[in-house]
Design an enzyme around this catalytic site. Sequence first.
Site, PDB file in Angstrom:
ATOM      1  N   SER A 213     -31.974 -25.918  19.974  1.00 26.65           N
ATOM      2  CA  SER A 213     -31.933 -26.343  18.571  1.00 26.65           C
ATOM      3  C   SER A 213     -33.226 -26.035  17.819  1.00 26.65           C
ATOM      4  O   SER A 213     -33.560 -24.875  17.649  1.00 26.65           O
ATOM      5  CB  SER A 213     -31.586 -27.824  18.508  1.00 26.65           C
ATOM      6  OG  SER A 213     -31.340 -28.180  17.176  1.00 26.65           O
ATOM      7  N   HIS A 214     -33.950 -27.070  17.438  1.00 21.15           N
ATOM      8  CA  HIS A 214     -35.118 -26.849  16.571  1.00 21.15           C
ATOM      9  C   HIS A 214     -36.368 -26.427  17.340  1.00 21.15           C
ATOM     10  O   HIS A 214     -37.385 -26.114  16.731  1.00 21.15           O
ATOM     11  CB  HIS A 214     -35.418 -28.121  15.777  1.00 21.15           C
ATOM     12  CG  HIS A 214     -35.572 -29.329  16.663  1.00 21.15           C
ATOM     13  ND1 HIS A 214     -34.516 -30.166  16.952  1.00 21.15           N
ATOM     14  CD2 HIS A 214     -36.624 -29.803  17.335  1.00 21.15           C
ATOM     15  CE1 HIS A 214     -34.944 -31.125  17.757  1.00 21.15           C
ATOM     16  NE2 HIS A 214     -36.218 -30.926  18.005  1.00 21.15           N
TER      17      HIS A 214
ATOM     18  N   ASP B  79     -31.195 -25.563  10.984  1.00 22.55           N
ATOM     19  CA  ASP B  79     -31.969 -25.569  12.227  1.00 22.55           C
ATOM     20  C   ASP B  79     -31.465 -24.457  13.151  1.00 22.55           C
ATOM     21  O   ASP B  79     -30.583 -23.667  12.781  1.00 22.55           O
ATOM     22  CB  ASP B  79     -31.911 -26.945  12.905  1.00 22.55           C
ATOM     23  CG  ASP B  79     -30.590 -27.214  13.587  1.00 22.55           C
ATOM     24  OD1 ASP B  79     -29.577 -26.623  13.184  1.00 22.55           O
ATOM     25  OD2 ASP B  79     -30.562 -28.017  14.545  1.00 22.55           O
TER      26      ASP B  79
ATOM     27  N   ASP C  70     -29.545 -24.130  15.830  1.00 22.20           N
ATOM     28  CA  ASP C  70     -28.151 -23.986  16.259  1.00 22.20           C
ATOM     29  C   ASP C  70     -27.155 -24.374  15.174  1.00 22.20           C
ATOM     30  O   ASP C  70     -25.956 -24.487  15.446  1.00 22.20           O
ATOM     31  CB  ASP C  70     -27.905 -24.798  17.541  1.00 22.20           C
ATOM     32  CG  ASP C  70     -28.192 -26.275  17.357  1.00 22.20           C
ATOM     33  OD1 ASP C  70     -29.013 -26.623  16.490  1.00 22.20           O
ATOM     34  OD2 ASP C  70     -27.593 -27.095  18.074  1.00 22.20           O
TER      35      ASP C  70
ATOM     36  N   ASP D  90     -26.544 -27.118  13.391  1.00 23.88           N
ATOM     37  CA  ASP D  90     -25.900 -28.424  13.237  1.00 23.88           C
ATOM     38  C   ASP D  90     -26.642 -29.325  12.251  1.00 23.88           C
ATOM     39  O   ASP D  90     -26.183 -30.424  11.960  1.00 23.88           O
ATOM     40  CB  ASP D  90     -25.682 -29.125  14.589  1.00 23.88           C
ATOM     41  CG  ASP D  90     -26.941 -29.281  15.398  1.00 23.88           C
ATOM     42  OD1 ASP D  90     -28.021 -28.894  14.907  1.00 23.88           O
ATOM     43  OD2 ASP D  90     -26.855 -29.778  16.538  1.00 23.88           O
ATOM     44  N   ARG D  91     -27.787 -28.854  11.763  1.00 23.41           N
ATOM     45  CA  ARG D  91     -28.517 -29.687  10.800  1.00 23.41           C
ATOM     46  C   ARG D  91     -28.934 -28.849   9.608  1.00 23.41           C
ATOM     47  O   ARG D  91     -29.049 -27.632   9.706  1.00 23.41           O
ATOM     48  CB  ARG D  91     -29.744 -30.310  11.473  1.00 23.41           C
ATOM     49  CG  ARG D  91     -29.322 -31.229  12.598  1.00 23.41           C
ATOM     50  CD  ARG D  91     -30.467 -32.018  13.157  1.00 23.41           C
ATOM     51  NE  ARG D  91     -31.313 -31.204  13.995  1.00 23.41           N
ATOM     52  CZ  ARG D  91     -32.633 -31.218  13.937  1.00 23.41           C
ATOM     53  NH1 ARG D  91     -33.260 -31.962  13.050  1.00 23.41           N
ATOM     54  NH2 ARG D  91     -33.338 -30.469  14.749  1.00 23.41           N
TER      55      ARG D  91
ATOM     56  N   LYS E  58     -22.558 -32.595  14.733  1.00 20.50           N
ATOM     57  CA  LYS E  58     -23.059 -32.574  13.373  1.00 20.50           C
ATOM     58  C   LYS E  58     -22.954 -31.148  12.859  1.00 20.50           C
ATOM     59  O   LYS E  58     -22.865 -30.207  13.635  1.00 20.50           O
ATOM     60  CB  LYS E  58     -24.479 -33.131  13.298  1.00 20.50           C
ATOM     61  CG  LYS E  58     -25.485 -32.569  14.287  1.00 20.50           C
ATOM     62  CD  LYS E  58     -26.686 -33.515  14.340  1.00 20.50           C
ATOM     63  CE  LYS E  58     -27.853 -33.011  15.160  1.00 20.50           C
ATOM     64  NZ  LYS E  58     -27.633 -32.924  16.590  1.00 20.50           N
TER      65      LYS E  58
HETATM   66  C1  VG1 Z   1     -33.722 -35.233  17.691  1.00 18.71           C
HETATM   67  C2  VG1 Z   1     -33.268 -36.032  16.488  1.00 18.71           C
HETATM   68  C3  VG1 Z   1     -31.859 -36.559  16.713  1.00 18.71           C
HETATM   69  C4  VG1 Z   1     -30.932 -35.388  17.034  1.00 18.71           C
HETATM   70  C5  VG1 Z   1     -31.472 -34.620  18.218  1.00 18.71           C
HETATM   71  C6  VG1 Z   1     -30.655 -33.400  18.549  1.00 18.71           C
HETATM   72  O1  VG1 Z   1     -33.756 -36.074  18.827  1.00 18.71           O
HETATM   73  O2  VG1 Z   1     -34.161 -37.094  16.234  1.00 18.71           O
HETATM   74  O3  VG1 Z   1     -31.439 -37.252  15.576  1.00 18.71           O
HETATM   75  O4  VG1 Z   1     -29.638 -35.853  17.347  1.00 18.71           O
HETATM   76  O5  VG1 Z   1     -32.806 -34.173  17.927  1.00 18.71           O
HETATM   77  O6  VG1 Z   1     -30.536 -32.588  17.454  1.00 18.71           O
HETATM   78  P1  VG1 Z   1     -35.094 -36.719  19.423  1.00 18.71           P
HETATM   79  O7  VG1 Z   1     -34.707 -37.394  20.685  1.00 18.71           O
HETATM   80  O8  VG1 Z   1     -36.071 -35.588  19.586  1.00 18.71           O
HETATM   81  O9  VG1 Z   1     -35.575 -37.662  18.364  1.00 18.71           O
HETATM   82  V1  VG1 Z   1     -30.466 -30.957  17.686  1.00 18.71           V
HETATM   83  O10 VG1 Z   1     -30.036 -30.311  16.192  1.00 18.71           O
HETATM   84  O11 VG1 Z   1     -31.992 -30.661  18.289  1.00 18.71           O
HETATM   85  O12 VG1 Z   1     -29.297 -30.712  18.790  1.00 18.71           O
HETATM   86 CO    CO Z   2     -29.585 -28.572  16.191  1.00 19.84          CO
END
Ligand code: VG1
Ligand code: CO
Length: 544
Positions: A113-114, A278, A280, A282-283, A377
Amino acid sequence: MSIRTVKTTPFADQKPGTSGLRKAVTVFEQPNYLENFVQSVFDSLDGYQGQTIVLGGDGRFYNRTAINTILKMSSANGVGKVLVGCNGILSTPATSCVIRENGAFGGFILSASHNPGGPDGDFGIKYNIGNGGPAPEKVTEAIYAKSKQIQEYKILEASDINIDRPGFFKLGLMQVEVIDSVASYLKLMENIFDFDQIVDLIKSNSFRLCIDSMHAVTGPYAQKIFEQRLGAPVGTVINGVPLEDFGGGHPDPNLVYAHDLVEILFAQNAPDFGAASDGDGDRNMILGRNFFVTPSDSLALLTANAQLVPGYKAGLSGVARSMPTSMAVDRVAKRLNLPCYETPTGWKFFGNLLDDSRATLCGEESFGTGSNHIREKDGLWAVLFWLNILAVRRESVEAIVRQHWSEYGRNYYSRHDYEEVSSDRANELVNNLRLQLPSLPGQKYGSYQVEYADDFSYTDPVDHSVTNNQGIRIGFSDGSRIVLRLSGTGTKGATLRVYIESYEVDSSKHNLDTQKALATLIDIAQDLAKITYYTERQAPTVIT
Ligand code: VG1
Ligand code: CO
C-alpha cells in the site's frame, strides 16, 4: 511439468499486521520467504481445490516475480483457475470486485500500500476471502500458526507465462486467465454513480479536476474512468504510469507525501477538485480549490449526501468508522437515525458488518472510505462519490464542507505520526500510558476533564469475536478525544500515531487553524504520554 515438493524451515516473523504481511523487499527476497507464506495460506484453508482465485498487485518491485511464483504454487496445490490482472496489475478494490463478480474462493493482493517501493522499499502480500474482503483475524492467525510449523511447500516446475495481455493459459492442470485490470471495476462504478451527470459537470467549462495517481496502481483506472469514460481532458491524471518504485515517491495520500497535488490545488487559479491515491488504490485524499477535506469529514459528508447518488438512493442500513476516526459521522448517523459502529483500525473489521447488512458506508481517518459494493476500501469510488455530489449540487467543495459544519458542528481533527521510532521505546510509551489509565477519569487539565480512559476492545456484533488492545482512548467531558496507537503496517522500528479531536458547534469558530484549535489537547497528549521523551523526537514526522 511436474510438481516439486521443497523442504523448508519456518521464518518466525510472518505474522500479518493491520493489512497483510509487509516487509522490506530484501526480506521477501530471501529463499523460500514468499513461498513459505503462500503455502501457509493454502495449508490454513479448506476446500480451495478446484476453485478459482484472483491474483494481482500494485505493480511495485517484486510484483511480477511473486505473481509467477504464486501461479506455480497455486497449480501445485490444486487450485482450479487463477484470474490474474494484466501486467500483474489489480488495485485492491478491483481485486475485491473481481473476487465477488466471479464467486472466487479468495485472492492474493500483492501490495504494501502506502509504503515506499523499489529494491530498497517494501513489499507485501495479503489474502482476501470469498466475500472479497481481507481475511479476518481467525484466518490470519491460522496462517501465522502454519507459518511457524511449515516444513515443505509445493511448486510446479514450469516456465513463466506471459501476463502482458489478456488471454487464456494452462499451467499444469490449472487454468490461468489474464484479465483486463479495469473492466469489471469500471462496470461496477457505472452501476453505482450517475456517470451522465458527472460527464455534464466535467464538460461545463467552469469545472476542472486533477487526479494524482502517484505512479502507483490507480493510473490505468483513473485514465480509463476520468479521461476516457467521463471526458476529462488528457492530462487530468498526473503521475499516471505505475512504476516499480513509484518514481521514488511515497504513495501515501496525505498533505506531506502528495505534495505535487497539494501544490496544484493550493495554487492561484487552482482546479476545483483534486484527489491523490495510495499505492494500491484503496485510499484517496480529497481536496477542493485551496481546501483540504479531512477524511473523517469526508465520511460524514458522503453519509449526509448519499441520497444524491443512485446506488444509495434506497437508503443506508448503517455506518461504521474505525475507532480513531473522528465522530463527525456519528452526528450524521444520529440525525438520520442510523446505527453507527466503532471498530478497530483495519478494513477487516468492517467485513462482517457489511456482510450482515448492518452498515452500508464505512470509513477510516486514514483516507479510506468504502461501501457494501465490495469488501475493501475504495479510493476511486470516493472520488466518484464526491464528483456525483458536486454534479448534483453544483457548489464548491469548500462550500459543501462549510455548510455541513454549520449544520452538524465541526470536529476539528488531526493525526500526528512519529515514524521509525525505536520499537522498545514506543512500547514503553504505551505501557506507561496503560498504567495511568485507571487514575485518569475525573482528572482536570485546564478546562478539560477526563471522562473515560481505556484500551479499546471490540466485540464483533456478528460473530462475537473479541479483539483487545486496539488503541488507548482518553475521552473528555466536552466530547474531545485523544487516541494513541502503534501502527501495524510499518516495517522499520515503530510508528506512533496520535489522534486528536475536538468538537465545535459554534459556526463563528469554524475558521480556526486545525493545529491551533487542537493546541491544548496536543499539549495534554504530550504531558500524559511523554511523547518527546519516549520517541526522542521534537516534532511529528507527518501531520494530517
Ligand atoms: C494504516 C491505517 C489504517 C489502514 C491501514 C491499511 O494502518 O492507519 O487505517 O486500514 O493502514 O491501509 P496502521 O496500522 O499503520 O495505522 V492500506 O491502504 O496501507 O492497506
Ligand atoms: Co492502501
